[in-house]
Design a protein around this motif. Structure first.
Motif, short mmCIF file in Angstrom:
data_model
loop_
_atom_site.label_atom_id
_atom_site.label_comp_id
_atom_site.label_asym_id
_atom_site.label_seq_id
_atom_site.Cartn_x
_atom_site.Cartn_y
_atom_site.Cartn_z
N ALA A 39 0.87 -1.12 -0.13
CA ALA A 39 0.14 0.17 0.06
C ALA A 39 1.02 1.21 -0.02
O ALA A 39 2.01 1.38 0.54
CB ALA A 39 -0.94 0.01 1.18
N VAL A 87 -3.23 -1.18 7.80
CA VAL A 87 -2.61 -1.93 6.62
C VAL A 87 -1.71 -3.07 7.18
O VAL A 87 -1.69 -4.30 6.68
CB VAL A 87 -1.68 -1.18 5.46
N CYS A 140 -4.06 -8.29 2.28
CA CYS A 140 -3.88 -7.59 1.21
C CYS A 140 -2.49 -7.81 0.29
O CYS A 140 -2.17 -7.07 -0.55
CB CYS A 140 -3.67 -6.00 1.78
#
Length: 366
Positions: free
Chosen positions: A160, A310, A317
């Motif tokens: 990210a 995150v 992810c």
């Protein structure tokens, strides 16, 4: 050196071997001053984290690697330390690797050292170069969640990007400068610390795009590679002012604003609008004293919160690429957020009045 922590904990926090930490703690020979400072910093960090470390729950160690001026890393570190406690029962522990001018090769080696030592996640503010891409790829291949901060590595396998929308920030700066100068012929100087940082390049692209489209009578010129060093930034600005008498506005992307203002004063140049980035101690003082007009600001604590989120979901992810963008806020001398208690009163080296051209606040041209 007095301490209350096991040597293995200090070694883990400092990123050193237990034998090296033992030599430092017992003042044995063969230890560099820098290594001693790392051990002292690790103990201080453990002291700050002690209360959180005693909380029940899963613990995650995050390595934060940034190449940036101390005025920025001080603010960023404070933001991450303030947000670490927000994820109870998950307990975050951060190891900070804060550098000013190391260069891509040294930063890539630092990423590799973190990978080989082991970590639960890595947050990086580093240049966008092939050698760093390769180091990030090695970390990602080892199962480490890598998050980019403030400046992105879009071609690298990071999980990210967290930080301000740099393109939008540049566009906002162009709007402010264009509205202030209006349709008259003028030149704005853009100062960039290094072309190696993607975020700075995106800000400049956004700025130039809006200026071309909406304010065609205003010319844009730039200086680059001040490397966030005040002396070099001041020299570059001084030379640019000497070469172009039409410069009457400044958009500071790369910092060094005191040096920039000093160069303007030395050249006897009146700057009609000065737009900068980040609410560090220097910019707070300059803004409060009306030495600069606007600061484009994004909330570092919100960025830290997004980064920790995150990392918390890192296992879910991986394989994706997401962006957690913070909003661009415009700060003036009249809406400064409350200063942290350790920031003293302003020390303004340059004072000037803001002079607006009234017709400029109509509709943009073009």
């Amino acid at each position: 050196m007095t301490h209350m922590f096991p040597i293995k904990d200090i070694a883990h926090q400092a990123g050193l071997s237990m034998a090296t930490v033992d030599r430092v703690l017992n003042a044995r020979a063969g230890v560099s001053r820098q290594t001693g400072l790392r051990v002292r910093a690790a103990i201080a960090e453990l002291e700050r984290q002690e209360a959180r470390a005693l909380l029940p729950g899963r613990k995650m160690t995050i390595d934060v690697l940034m190449e940036a001026p101390r005025r920025f890393t001080t603010e960023a570190r404070a933001a991450f330390e303030a947000e670490m406690a927000a994820f109870v029962p998950l307990v975050f522990r951060c190891r900070f690797h804060l550098m000013e001018t190391e260069g891509p090769a040294a930063l890539a080696r630092a990423i590799d050292r973190i990978r080989l030592r082991g970590t639960d996640g890595m947050l990086v503010k580093v240049p966008d170069t092939p050698v760093i891409h390769a180091a990030v790829a090695r970390a990602a291949a080892a199962g480490i969640t890598v998050v980019t901060f403030v400046t992105d590595l879009p071609s690298a396998p990071r999980a990210a990007y967290v930080g301000v929308d740099n393109r939008a920030a540049g566009e906002t700066a162009a709007y402010l400068v264009g509205r202030a100068l209006g349709a008259q012929a003028a030149t704005v100087l853009v100062t960039i610390s290094s072309s190696r940082f993607r975020g700075e390049g995106d800000r400049e692209k956004g700025f130039r795009t809006v200026m071309r489209a909406c304010y065609p009578s205003i010319r844009v010129t730039s200086v680059c590679e001040g490397r966030r060093q005040d002396a070099e930034t001041g020299r570059l600005v001084h030379d640019a002012l000497a070469a172009d008498p039409t410069i009457c506005a400044i958009y500071s992307i790369g910092g060094g604003n005191r040096a920039t203002l000093d160069a303007c004063r030395e050249m006897g140049r009146a700057i009609r609008i000065f737009v900068a980035h980040d609410l560090d101690a220097d910019n707070r003082a300059l803004l409060a004293g009306h030495a600069i007009d606007f600061v484009l600001y994004h909330n570092l604590r919100a960025d830290a919160r997004a980064a920790f989120d995150v990392f918390r979901h890192g296992a879910f992810c991986r394989g994706e690429s997401v962006a957690r963008l913070s909003s661009v806020e415009i700060v003036t001398p009249y809406n400064l957020p409350v200063s942290p208690p350790d920031i003293g009163p302003p020390d303004i080296g340059t004072e000037r009045q803001i002079r607006w051209n009234a017709p400029a606040w109509g509709a943009p041209s073009g």
